[in-house]
Structure formats: structure tokens, C-alpha cells
Design an enzyme around this catalytic site. Structure first.
Site, PDB file in Angstrom:
ATOM      1  N   GLU A  35      29.940 -47.167  94.584  1.00  0.00           N
ATOM      2  CA  GLU A  35      29.220 -46.171  95.397  1.00  0.00           C
ATOM      3  C   GLU A  35      30.269 -45.326  96.116  1.00  0.00           C
ATOM      4  O   GLU A  35      31.116 -45.859  96.816  1.00  0.00           O
ATOM      5  CB  GLU A  35      28.292 -46.878  96.393  1.00  0.00           C
ATOM      6  N   THR A  42      19.910 -42.028  99.157  1.00  0.00           N
ATOM      7  CA  THR A  42      19.103 -40.994  99.813  1.00  0.00           C
ATOM      8  C   THR A  42      18.039 -41.597 100.717  1.00  0.00           C
ATOM      9  O   THR A  42      17.882 -41.203 101.877  1.00  0.00           O
ATOM     10  CB  THR A  42      18.429 -40.093  98.754  1.00  0.00           C
ATOM     11  N   CYS A  43      17.291 -42.556 100.222  1.00  0.00           N
ATOM     12  CA  CYS A  43      16.155 -43.090 100.976  1.00  0.00           C
ATOM     13  C   CYS A  43      16.581 -43.629 102.333  1.00  0.00           C
ATOM     14  O   CYS A  43      16.006 -43.285 103.352  1.00  0.00           O
ATOM     15  CB  CYS A  43      15.457 -44.190 100.163  1.00  0.00           C
ATOM     16  N   CYS A  48      13.845 -41.009 103.256  1.00  0.00           N
ATOM     17  CA  CYS A  48      12.624 -41.653 103.758  1.00  0.00           C
ATOM     18  C   CYS A  48      12.775 -42.311 105.133  1.00  0.00           C
ATOM     19  O   CYS A  48      11.925 -42.111 106.010  1.00  0.00           O
ATOM     20  CB  CYS A  48      12.164 -42.754 102.797  1.00  0.00           C
ATOM     21  N   LYS A  51      13.781 -39.945 108.033  1.00  0.00           N
ATOM     22  CA  LYS A  51      12.653 -38.998 108.107  1.00  0.00           C
ATOM     23  C   LYS A  51      11.479 -39.632 108.844  1.00  0.00           C
ATOM     24  O   LYS A  51      10.902 -39.064 109.763  1.00  0.00           O
ATOM     25  CB  LYS A  51      12.264 -38.583 106.683  1.00  0.00           C
ATOM     26  N   TYR A  99      22.265 -53.413 103.220  1.00  0.00           N
ATOM     27  CA  TYR A  99      22.420 -53.152 101.777  1.00  0.00           C
ATOM     28  C   TYR A  99      23.724 -53.742 101.240  1.00  0.00           C
ATOM     29  O   TYR A  99      23.765 -54.333 100.172  1.00  0.00           O
ATOM     30  CB  TYR A  99      22.321 -51.644 101.495  1.00  0.00           C
ATOM     31  N   TYR A 178       7.301 -31.420  99.563  1.00  0.00           N
ATOM     32  CA  TYR A 178       7.252 -32.575 100.461  1.00  0.00           C
ATOM     33  C   TYR A 178       8.174 -32.366 101.661  1.00  0.00           C
ATOM     34  O   TYR A 178       7.788 -32.535 102.798  1.00  0.00           O
ATOM     35  CB  TYR A 178       7.841 -33.813  99.774  1.00  0.00           C
ATOM     36  N   GLU A 182       7.080 -31.703 105.495  1.00  0.00           N
ATOM     37  CA  GLU A 182       7.267 -32.813 106.437  1.00  0.00           C
ATOM     38  C   GLU A 182       8.125 -32.380 107.625  1.00  0.00           C
ATOM     39  O   GLU A 182       7.808 -32.669 108.784  1.00  0.00           O
ATOM     40  CB  GLU A 182       7.922 -34.004 105.735  1.00  0.00           C
ATOM     41  N   ARG A 199       6.957 -19.376  99.142  1.00  0.00           N
ATOM     42  CA  ARG A 199       6.832 -18.208  98.267  1.00  0.00           C
ATOM     43  C   ARG A 199       5.472 -18.109  97.570  1.00  0.00           C
ATOM     44  O   ARG A 199       5.062 -17.034  97.153  1.00  0.00           O
ATOM     45  CB  ARG A 199       7.947 -18.228  97.217  1.00  0.00           C
ATOM     46  N   HIS A 435     -16.095 -50.800 110.269  1.00  0.00           N
ATOM     47  CA  HIS A 435     -16.575 -49.860 111.260  1.00  0.00           C
ATOM     48  C   HIS A 435     -16.031 -50.160 112.646  1.00  0.00           C
ATOM     49  O   HIS A 435     -15.931 -51.326 113.009  1.00  0.00           O
ATOM     50  CB  HIS A 435     -18.118 -49.931 111.301  1.00  0.00           C
ATOM     51  N   GLU A 440     -13.764 -45.778 106.455  1.00  0.00           N
ATOM     52  CA  GLU A 440     -15.071 -46.273 106.012  1.00  0.00           C
ATOM     53  C   GLU A 440     -15.805 -45.207 105.203  1.00  0.00           C
ATOM     54  O   GLU A 440     -16.651 -45.516 104.365  1.00  0.00           O
ATOM     55  CB  GLU A 440     -15.930 -46.762 107.178  1.00  0.00           C
TER      56      GLU A 440
HETATM   57  P1  NDP Z   1       9.804 -29.979  95.714  1.00  0.00           P
HETATM   58  O1  NDP Z   1      10.210 -29.741  94.317  1.00  0.00           O
HETATM   59  O2  NDP Z   1       8.678 -30.864  96.036  1.00  0.00           O
HETATM   60  O3  NDP Z   1       9.497 -28.582  96.422  1.00  0.00           O
HETATM   61  C1  NDP Z   1      10.375 -27.500  96.349  1.00  0.00           C
HETATM   62  C2  NDP Z   1       9.732 -26.341  97.063  1.00  0.00           C
HETATM   63  O4  NDP Z   1      10.631 -25.251  97.160  1.00  0.00           O
HETATM   64  C3  NDP Z   1       8.505 -25.816  96.329  1.00  0.00           C
HETATM   65  O5  NDP Z   1       7.578 -25.406  97.298  1.00  0.00           O
HETATM   66  C4  NDP Z   1       9.064 -24.625  95.556  1.00  0.00           C
HETATM   67  O6  NDP Z   1       8.130 -23.627  95.318  1.00  0.00           O
HETATM   68  C5  NDP Z   1      10.092 -24.105  96.519  1.00  0.00           C
HETATM   69  N1  NDP Z   1      11.177 -23.396  95.848  1.00  0.00           N
HETATM   70  C6  NDP Z   1      11.856 -23.762  94.755  1.00  0.00           C
HETATM   71  N2  NDP Z   1      12.823 -22.873  94.463  1.00  0.00           N
HETATM   72  C7  NDP Z   1      12.727 -21.904  95.401  1.00  0.00           C
HETATM   73  C8  NDP Z   1      13.436 -20.702  95.640  1.00  0.00           C
HETATM   74  N3  NDP Z   1      14.437 -20.315  94.857  1.00  0.00           N
HETATM   75  N4  NDP Z   1      13.081 -19.952  96.701  1.00  0.00           N
HETATM   76  C9  NDP Z   1      12.057 -20.322  97.504  1.00  0.00           C
HETATM   77  N5  NDP Z   1      11.356 -21.447  97.328  1.00  0.00           N
HETATM   78  C10 NDP Z   1      11.685 -22.237  96.286  1.00  0.00           C
HETATM   79  O7  NDP Z   1      11.148 -30.424  96.417  1.00  0.00           O
HETATM   80  P2  NDP Z   1      11.479 -31.156  97.777  1.00  0.00           P
HETATM   81  O8  NDP Z   1      12.898 -30.764  98.011  1.00  0.00           O
HETATM   82  O9  NDP Z   1      10.479 -30.859  98.838  1.00  0.00           O
HETATM   83  O10 NDP Z   1      11.343 -32.694  97.430  1.00  0.00           O
HETATM   84  C11 NDP Z   1      12.034 -33.252  96.314  1.00  0.00           C
HETATM   85  C12 NDP Z   1      11.387 -34.523  95.866  1.00  0.00           C
HETATM   86  O11 NDP Z   1      11.681 -35.540  96.793  1.00  0.00           O
HETATM   87  C13 NDP Z   1       9.876 -34.485  95.787  1.00  0.00           C
HETATM   88  O12 NDP Z   1       9.426 -33.985  94.569  1.00  0.00           O
HETATM   89  C14 NDP Z   1       9.499 -35.912  95.984  1.00  0.00           C
HETATM   90  O13 NDP Z   1       9.445 -36.556  94.748  1.00  0.00           O
HETATM   91  C15 NDP Z   1      10.633 -36.468  96.819  1.00  0.00           C
HETATM   92  N6  NDP Z   1      10.194 -36.695  98.210  1.00  0.00           N
HETATM   93  C16 NDP Z   1       9.184 -37.560  98.495  1.00  0.00           C
HETATM   94  C17 NDP Z   1       8.760 -37.763  99.784  1.00  0.00           C
HETATM   95  C18 NDP Z   1       7.629 -38.687 100.078  1.00  0.00           C
HETATM   96  O14 NDP Z   1       7.283 -39.489  99.233  1.00  0.00           O
HETATM   97  N7  NDP Z   1       6.983 -38.588 101.227  1.00  0.00           N
HETATM   98  C19 NDP Z   1       9.394 -37.068 100.914  1.00  0.00           C
HETATM   99  C20 NDP Z   1      10.423 -36.184 100.514  1.00  0.00           C
HETATM  100  C21 NDP Z   1      10.795 -36.017  99.220  1.00  0.00           C
HETATM  101  P3  NDP Z   1       7.104 -23.666  94.081  1.00  0.00           P
HETATM  102  O15 NDP Z   1       6.006 -24.601  94.491  1.00  0.00           O
HETATM  103  O16 NDP Z   1       6.637 -22.242  94.009  1.00  0.00           O
HETATM  104  O17 NDP Z   1       7.872 -24.097  92.902  1.00  0.00           O
END
Ligand code: NDP
Length: 452
Positions: A35, A42-43, A48, A51, A99, A178, A182, A199, A435, A440
Site C-alpha cells: 500500500e 478511500t472508505c 464513507c 463522510k 487495518y 452521491y 452528500e 449540469r 407503530h 410502517e
Molecule cells: P458520480 O459519477 O455519482 O457523479 C458525478 C456527477 O458529476 C454527476 O452528477 C455528473 O453529471 C457530474 N459530472 C460529470 N462530469 C462532469 C463535468 N465535466 N462537469 C460537470 N459535471 C460533471 O460520481 P461521485 O464522484 O459523486 O461518486 C463516485 C462513486 O462513489 C459513486 O458512483 C458511488 O458508487 C460512490 N459513492 C458512494 C457513496 C454512498 O454509498 N453513499 C458516497 C459517495 C460515493 P451527469 O449526471 O450529467 O453525468
């Protein structure tokens, strides 16, 4: 041919550590792990865990308002970021230690260095040492990416947001996924003036539309300036602030701009091309259902394979890899019906198909209810929650369950069991309500609101 190890794992995040520990601890394999950064990946270090702690910290502002409404004599002050951050850092240090100990206690030899693949059975560490292994597992995860545009270097990502020197007065968060959604809630709850640019037409693309709509509405009610159909054109430094020119013609200044526009797999400079491991369009490592690459001795799990980028999925993939390779029990990874929670405020728990995806697949009935939860309504809050079931007309199976509510993550874990088991709407109906709780409603919705 004899090797130094049965297994060499590259990457000490959730997936890599789990595979290493189970292969060594439960199966007696000789295992090493390299590593280059912090153990936990990341988590634990920049995802996670910190966060969720920030979600907890940010929710107290609302809790204190509610407490006042319930008659408590409390006076909300501001968040002491430095105090919170010191505790956060200490907690992450503790978890990293956990870890490291997991590996040590299971007899895994670890190397605090980057490693890359030299051939099908050899890895080279950053210090030039070469190690051979019968199997190599790549679990190097992913990283945030910021698109290139004028001033893009002024943006921070989710990697830096946990370690701000001080809490900014204003923040722009770009993205609608996400992470962006968040952190918009977190920053807003911590008292930061928060703007979110997305966008597209609605945040959280791909999830159930009704749920996305309610989340966005509630985020706005909470004070977040969510600007849909808006993107950044350019950013310039202006004193201590960042001036942002947007596609909607506006210009605003923010203390911090965070980009959360997606993540890329960490598969560069791993020597993969030289050994013939295939990579996909996003640069991810291409694997089969057993997480095996085209080179039979090399496997990959977790975000570096860009399948379903969630910690529990990487862990499952690691366990299935060990089952397949070390127990002689070929185990494909099951990526169907994965329940998940998004820690927006309000929280979102979801499993299965959205109404839109389900209706595109087959005729469905939609059961949905939206109401003011008792706890908030008593305090004069206008927040609403959503409980929604998508039911197959043909089989009566619940194809999707979507919950927008405080604690939705906890609820969806349990609803996920029923949905995974193939429960029908009638199975839900046969279950007696608990309840008075919000969930529910999941077992008391009698009539579909529509068919689709
Ligand atoms: P996502 O892929 O979920 O979202 C990326 C966002 O950025 C989308 O809204 C996308 O728009 C937008 N985007 C992409 N490119 C551009 C650009 N060039 N300009 C402007 N906007 C752009 O990525 P995240 O980084 O939010 O999360 C990554 C992954 O991490 C998730 O898919 C998830 O699997 C994991 N994750 C899970 C969590 C949880 O379980 N609670 C918490 C955090 C992360 P568009 O929709 O138009 O493509």
C-alpha cells in the site's frame, strides 16, 4: 515452480485488506500486501467513514432547532471545526491502525510502498525489490477527477474536503452525484453558505425520479442553493476567494470550490499493458464474473474494476475471489439488488429498480406515500418523507423500494433482505406494521397510486 507468496495484493483498501486477511487467516495462504498511501483506502481514510462523521456533525444544527421547538433551552452556536477536525484525524489514525493490525494478526506481510506488476507472477516494489506470487490481486481503488477548464486547478475534491484549515463561509459544490449531493448537505448543516451546480435537469441521475425530486426540494428548503442546468465556465482567484463564471450567466465568489464530478480507476502505471491485462473505456481493469483478468494469475476487485463502486461490493468481490482461488469453489460475484444509502439530508435508501427502469422492463404498480414525519411535524417542520414500492404486475414481486427519510439507510438494509429474497407486495402486506414509526408505511400502502 515455487513463489515467494501464494498471493500478492496491491492496495490496502476495503477490498484488498479483506481478501488478504481471509486468504491468510482462514485459508493459511502466504500473503503479502503493498500500500503506497494509508491503510483502509478511500472508505476509511477519505470516504464513507469521515463522510459519515461529518454528516453526524452537520445534523446537530437541525437537531438543536428541533430541540428548541420541543421546549429545550438550548442555544445553537457555531461548529468548532478545529475541535471536530482534531477528533476526526485521531479517529482515522485509530482506524488505520486497526487495518494494519488486521493484516499483521492474520500473518499478512505488508509493504508501505507502491508496487507494480512486472509479469504474470512478479511484482516490483518502489524500492526495486521484486516478489513473486502464484496469484496477484489488484485492489487499487479509484480517485476523484476534475475536468480541465480555465482555473480548474483552484478546485478541491473530496480528498481535501475533510482537512480544510478552517470552515469556509461559502462553498460551491459542482456535480450532482452521491458525493456532491452528500457534501452539499454536510456543508450547509455546518453553517456554510452552500451552492451546488449540476449540469443536468435533476441531481442523482439514475435513481428514482420521484425520490430525486423530493431530495432536491428538501435540500433547497434546508437552504442549499441548488442550481440545475448549470455548470462552471471558468474560475479565477480573487484575493482569498474564487470567482466563478457559470453557464447561466452568473458570476459569484466562493471561499472554496469542490468538484465531485466522478472518479477514475487507479490503474495507470501498474505495468498492466506490458503483461497484457485489458483495460476498458474509463481505464478500468476488465475482469470476468470471478474478478479474473485475461491473465489467469492476475485478478482485480473493487473500484479499479468500475463495476459497482461501493465498499461492501469490493469486500464481497474480495471474499468471492478467495472462495474461488483458495477454496476451489468458483464463486461469481452477485451484483444484483444491492441496497445502498446516500447520505444526503434527507437521507435516501434504495434497492432495486427505479419506477422508470421498472416500467421500461415490464408493467408495474407503483405504491407511494409522502408525509410529514411526526418528530419533525411536532417541531413545526415542513419536511416530508417518501416511502415507495414498485411492484411487478406479473409476479407481484417488489422490484424496487425507495425511501427518503431520516434513517433511510438503516431502513433499506432491512427492506433489502425482503427484496433480495423476492418478496411480493402481499408478503409486505402480511407483515404487521411497527407503530408509530415512519417505515410502517411500507407495509400499509393498500392501493397503487398508478400503474406504469
Ligand atoms: P458520480 O459519477 O455519482 O457523479 C458525478 C456527477 O458529476 C454527476 O452528477 C455528473 O453529471 C457530474 N459530472 C460529470 N462530469 C462532469 C463535468 N465535466 N462537469 C460537470 N459535471 C460533471 O460520481 P461521485 O464522484 O459523486 O461518486 C463516485 C462513486 O462513489 C459513486 O458512483 C458511488 O458508487 C460512490 N459513492 C458512494 C457513496 C454512498 O454509498 N453513499 C458516497 C459517495 C460515493 P451527469 O449526471 O450529467 O453525468
Amino acid at each position: 515452480m515455487s513463489f515467494d507468496y501464494d498471493l500478492f495484493v496491491i492496495g490496502g483498501g476495503s477490498g484488498g485488506v479483506r481478501a488478504a486477511r481471509v486468504a491468510a487467516g482462514e485459508n493459511g495462504a502466504k500473503v503479502a500486501l503493498a500500500e503506497e498511501d494509508r491503510y483502509g483506502g478511500t472508505c476509511v481514510i477519505r470516504g464513507c467513514v469521515p463522510k459519515k462523521l461529518m454528516v453526524f456533525a452537520s445534523e446537530f444544527s437541525g437537531t438543536m432547532q428541533d430541540a428548541q421547538a420541543y421546549g429545550w433551552d438550548v442555544k445553537p452556536g457555531g461548529l468548532d471545526w478545529n475541535m471536530f477536525h482534531d477528533k476526526l484525524v485521531a479517529e482515522l489514525d485509530r482506524l488505520e491502525g486497526v487495518y494494519r493490525n488486521i493484516l499483521k494478526n492474520n500473518g499478512v506481510e505488508s509493504f508501505d510502498q507502491r508496487a507494480h506488476v512486472v509479469d504474470a507472477h512478479t511484482v516490483e516494489l518502489a524500492d526495486g525489490t521484486r516478489k513473486t506470487a502464484k496469484h496477484i490481486l489488484i485492489a487499487t481503488g479509484g480517485r476523484p477527477v476534475v475536468p480541465e477548464f480555465p482555473g480548474s486547478d483552484l478546485a478541491i475534491t473530496s480528498n481535501e474536503i475533510f482537512h480544510l484549515e478552517k470552515l469556509p463561509q461559502s462553498i460551491l459544490i459542482v456535480g450532482g452525484g452521491y458525493i456532491a449531493s452528500e457534501f452539499a448537505g454536510i456543508m450547509n448543516g455546518m453553517g456554510v453558505k452552500t451552492t451546488q451546480f449540476y449540469r443536468g435537469a435533476q441531481i442523482l441521475r439514475g435513481f428514482d425520479e420521484e425520490a430525486r425530486g423530493l431530495i432536491c426540494e428538501e435540500m433547497r428548503q434546508n437552504g442549499i442553493d441548488v442550481r440545475l442546468g448549470t455548470n462552471v465556465l471558468e474560475m479565477t482567484k480573487e484575493g482569498d476567494q474564487i470567482r466563478v463564471k457559470a453557464t447561466d450567466g452568473t458570476e459569484d465568489q466562493f471561499d472554496v470550490v469542490m468538484y465531485a464530478t466522478g472518479r477514475a480507476p487507479n490503474a495507470d502505471n501498474l505495468g498492466l499493458e506490458a503483461v497484457g491485462v485489458e483495460r476498458g473505456r474509463k481505464g478500468e481493469i476488465v475482469v470476468d464474473e470471478y474478478s479474473q483478468t485475461g491473465v489467469p494469475s492476475i485478478f482485480a476487485i473493487g473500484d479499479v474494476t468500475d463495476r459497482v463502486n461501493l465498499t461492501p461490493v469490493a469486500i464481497r468481490e474480495g471474499m468471492a475471489f478467495v472462495e474461488t482461488v483458495f477454496k476451489g469453489n468458483p464463486t461469481p460475484v452477485d451484483h444484483e439488488l444491492i441496497p445502498t444509502a446516500i447520505f444526503t439530508q434527507p437521507e435516501f435508501g434504495t434497492v432495486g429498480l427505479s419506477e422508470e427502469d421498472a416500467a421500461a422492463q415490464e408493467p408495474v404498480e407503483v405504491y407511494t406515500t409522502s408525509f410529514k414525519p411526526m418528530q419533525k411535524a411536532f417541531a413545526g417542520g415542513t419536511q416530508r418523507v417518501l416511502m415507495k414500492l414498485i411492484v411487478s404486475q406479473a409476479t407481484r414481486k417488489v422490484l424496487g423500494c425507495h425511501i427518503v427519510a431520516p434513517g433511510a439507510g438503516e431502513m433499506i438494509q432491512l427492506a433489502g433482505i425482503a427484496v433480495k429474497m423476492g418478496a411480493t407486495k402481499e408478503d409486505f402486506d402480511r407483515t404487521v406494521a411497527v407503530h408509530p414509526v415512519m417505515a410502517e408505511e411500507l407495509v400499509t400502502m393498500r392501493q397503487p397510486v398508478r400503474t406504469a
